[in-house]
Design a protein around this motif. Structure first.
Motif, PDB file in Angstrom:
ATOM      1  N   CYS A  17       0.836  -1.211   0.000  1.00 38.70           N
ATOM      2  CA  CYS A  17       0.000   0.000   0.000  1.00 38.70           C
ATOM      3  C   CYS A  17       0.863   1.249   0.000  1.00 38.70           C
ATOM      4  O   CYS A  17       0.533   2.252  -0.652  1.00 38.70           O
ATOM      5  CB  CYS A  17      -0.936  -0.006   1.210  1.00 38.70           C
ATOM      6  N   TRP A  20       2.038   1.781  -3.491  1.00 41.07           N
ATOM      7  CA  TRP A  20       0.978   2.164  -4.426  1.00 41.07           C
ATOM      8  C   TRP A  20       0.561   3.628  -4.277  1.00 41.07           C
ATOM      9  O   TRP A  20      -0.214   4.127  -5.096  1.00 41.07           O
ATOM     10  CB  TRP A  20      -0.242   1.268  -4.234  1.00 41.07           C
ATOM     11  N   PHE A  25      -3.203   5.374 -11.126  1.00 44.38           N
ATOM     12  CA  PHE A  25      -4.546   4.853 -10.880  1.00 44.38           C
ATOM     13  C   PHE A  25      -4.433   3.420 -10.382  1.00 44.38           C
ATOM     14  O   PHE A  25      -3.391   2.767 -10.549  1.00 44.38           O
ATOM     15  CB  PHE A  25      -5.419   4.912 -12.145  1.00 44.38           C
ATOM     16  N   LEU A  26      -5.495   2.929  -9.763  1.00 37.52           N
ATOM     17  CA  LEU A  26      -5.570   1.543  -9.319  1.00 37.52           C
ATOM     18  C   LEU A  26      -6.716   0.854 -10.046  1.00 37.52           C
ATOM     19  O   LEU A  26      -7.850   1.365 -10.056  1.00 37.52           O
ATOM     20  CB  LEU A  26      -5.831   1.450  -7.809  1.00 37.52           C
ATOM     21  N   VAL A  28      -9.218  -2.126  -9.791  1.00 35.66           N
ATOM     22  CA  VAL A  28      -9.697  -2.845  -8.604  1.00 35.66           C
ATOM     23  C   VAL A  28     -10.864  -3.759  -8.971  1.00 35.66           C
ATOM     24  O   VAL A  28     -11.725  -3.401  -9.780  1.00 35.66           O
ATOM     25  CB  VAL A  28     -10.162  -1.848  -7.516  1.00 35.66           C
ATOM     26  N   ILE A  47      -5.936  -6.066  -7.219  1.00 33.88           N
ATOM     27  CA  ILE A  47      -5.419  -4.732  -7.509  1.00 33.88           C
ATOM     28  C   ILE A  47      -4.457  -4.826  -8.693  1.00 33.88           C
ATOM     29  O   ILE A  47      -3.563  -5.683  -8.705  1.00 33.88           O
ATOM     30  CB  ILE A  47      -4.655  -4.132  -6.299  1.00 33.88           C
ATOM     31  N   PHE A  71      -7.698   4.005  -0.738  1.00 39.36           N
ATOM     32  CA  PHE A  71      -9.026   4.124  -1.322  1.00 39.36           C
ATOM     33  C   PHE A  71      -9.639   5.496  -1.076  1.00 39.36           C
ATOM     34  O   PHE A  71     -10.482   5.953  -1.844  1.00 39.36           O
ATOM     35  CB  PHE A  71      -9.942   3.030  -0.769  1.00 39.36           C
ATOM     36  N   LYS A  78      -9.721   5.156  -8.704  1.00 41.37           N
ATOM     37  CA  LYS A  78      -9.925   3.726  -8.561  1.00 41.37           C
ATOM     38  C   LYS A  78     -10.835   3.264  -9.705  1.00 41.37           C
ATOM     39  O   LYS A  78     -11.955   3.751  -9.848  1.00 41.37           O
ATOM     40  CB  LYS A  78     -10.561   3.398  -7.214  1.00 41.37           C
ATOM     41  N   CYS A  83     -19.586  -1.488 -10.685  1.00 39.88           N
ATOM     42  CA  CYS A  83     -19.003  -1.622  -9.344  1.00 39.88           C
ATOM     43  C   CYS A  83     -19.981  -1.596  -8.181  1.00 39.88           C
ATOM     44  O   CYS A  83     -19.548  -1.582  -7.026  1.00 39.88           O
ATOM     45  CB  CYS A  83     -17.964  -0.528  -9.139  1.00 39.88           C
ATOM     46  N   PRO A  98     -14.314   3.597  -1.951  1.00 38.39           N
ATOM     47  CA  PRO A  98     -13.197   4.176  -2.712  1.00 38.39           C
ATOM     48  C   PRO A  98     -13.617   5.453  -3.436  1.00 38.39           C
ATOM     49  O   PRO A  98     -14.717   5.532  -3.986  1.00 38.39           O
ATOM     50  CB  PRO A  98     -12.847   3.062  -3.716  1.00 38.39           C
ATOM     51  N   ILE A 101     -14.043   7.127  -8.054  1.00 41.14           N
ATOM     52  CA  ILE A 101     -14.205   5.891  -8.827  1.00 41.14           C
ATOM     53  C   ILE A 101     -14.465   6.248 -10.282  1.00 41.14           C
ATOM     54  O   ILE A 101     -15.150   7.233 -10.576  1.00 41.14           O
ATOM     55  CB  ILE A 101     -15.364   5.055  -8.259  1.00 41.14           C
TER      56      ILE A 101
END
Length: 371
Positions: A17, A20, A25-26, A28, A47, A71, A78, A83, A98, A101
């Protein structure tokens, strides 16, 4: 064989974490089980970061502060696909949603890929890759997970990273990138401002048929059922089905025999909850304070209102076709109904919609006012 890292300890998760926090961007995703429970049970969190893939095991980790901080970091988007259920997983497991998004299903609609496109179809359309769906319904709570399960889960966030990049470029080209951000922010606002358990009765399709104390009883039944289902962590239908709640509120049974005669109210339900339900009936009937009675719910559109709805929906469809957008994304059914009932534009909708449908809407409202 796909390359991924499986994170199964608090210390590992904390270390990654921290790494990151510099991500642009992540990507997920989650895998979860929700067959016999009220709340989803997380089986895996995936991830994707800078081309690398990570699987986080929620059955062996109990320190989530690092992931929660990520998040909640508004500087890191994210990226998820369709989602809504994932957000429930995070609310339950992490106690957070998060932010921000970017939902690739919404982005795909704005980019002209159609309404409600599946992840598999979007990956094929954007990347020309075929995603297997064989592990979708497998047991994500078993341990150890199979290699096939892990590979399936990791591929989701591998492709999601490339899909995101593709959608950003496509939406920049047509000037709709901000629309994507606006639409996803509204989705988050709706999740955060979702009605509480006391308002669940409004989701029962036939609730509009009830008035006064009958509607009050339905409200109280549904609120009690929500609390009971959450406390026991079982689906609400295991306590009472929606139609049973409605029929109890409509018929107002005076004793256990009358209660047991209502469809789908079994002897077991009467045995476990009958006294409490009958007390709710008698208390609602004895309520003298009119200020606590719920407002009447609007019935389904009919007659002239239905004519107006169809006319306005046609306007929306024409505008959507011109903009190469799904009509459902441009304006949802509930928003069209609002305009029909109130003859006004819903304040909560992002401004980009008005830029597409505003002129047609103005013509519609002017025409209706002249009739």
């Amino acid at each position: 064989m796909i390359d991924y890292h499986y994170i199964r300890s608090n210390s590992e998760l904390a270390r990654y974490c921290q790494e990151w926090t510099s991500a642009s961007f992540l990507a997920v995703d989650t895998e979860f089980i929700r067959t016999d429970t009220f709340f989803p049970i997380a089986g895996l969190i995936q991830i994707g970061v800078a081309g690398k893939l990570f699987l986080i095991d929620p059955l062996t980790i109990d320190e989530w502060s690092g992931l929660v901080a990520l998040f909640e970091d508004v500087s890191i988007p994210k990226v998820l696909h369709s989602c809504s259920e994932d957000l429930e997983v995070f609310q339950r497991l992490l106690g957070c949603i998060p932010t921000p998004i970017l939902d690739t299903q919404i982005g795909a609609g704005l980019a002209g890929y159609g309404s409600g496109i599946s992840y598999q179809r979007l990956v094929e359309a954007c990347l020309g890759e075929h995603v297997e769906k064989g592990e979708t319904r497998s047991d994500w709570l078993q341990r150890p997970l199979t290699e096939r399960q892990c590979s399936y889960a990791a591929l989701d966030v591998e492709y999601l990273q490339s899909v995101y990049v593709s959608l950003v470029e496509a939406l920049k080209e047509v000037g709709r990138l901000q629309w994507w951000h606006d639409e996803c922010q509204q989705m988050l606002d709706n999740v955060r401002n979702a009605p509480g358990s006391a308002q669940y009765y409004q989701r029962i399709k036939t609730a509009w048929k009830l008035r006064g104390k009958n509607l009050l009883l339905l409200q109280r039944l549904c609120e009690w059922r929500e609390g009971e289902a959450q406390q026991q962590n079982i689906p609400r239908g295991r306590i009472l089905k929606d139609n049973s709640c409605f029929e109890i509120a409509r018929q107002q049974p005076a004793n256990s025999i009358q209660l047991n005669a209502i469809k789908d109210v079994s002897s077991k339900i009467v045995r476990h909850h009958g006294e409490l339900i009958l007390n709710m009936v008698s208390e609602a009937l004895a309520e003298d304070d009119r200020s606590v009675l719920p407002a009447n719910l609007a019935p389904p559109l009919g007659g002239d209102d239905m004519r107006k709805f169809k006319s306005l929906r046609s306007v929306v469809q024409d505008c959507a076709e011109q903009a190469n957008l799904p009509a459902e994304l441009l304006m949802k059914k509930r928003d069209i109904e609002y305009i029909v009932r109130e003859a006004a534009w819903p304040d909560s909708l992002p401004d980009w919609r008005m830029s597409l449908v505003g002129e047609g809407l103005s013509r519609y409202l002017k025409k209706e006012s002249e009739q």
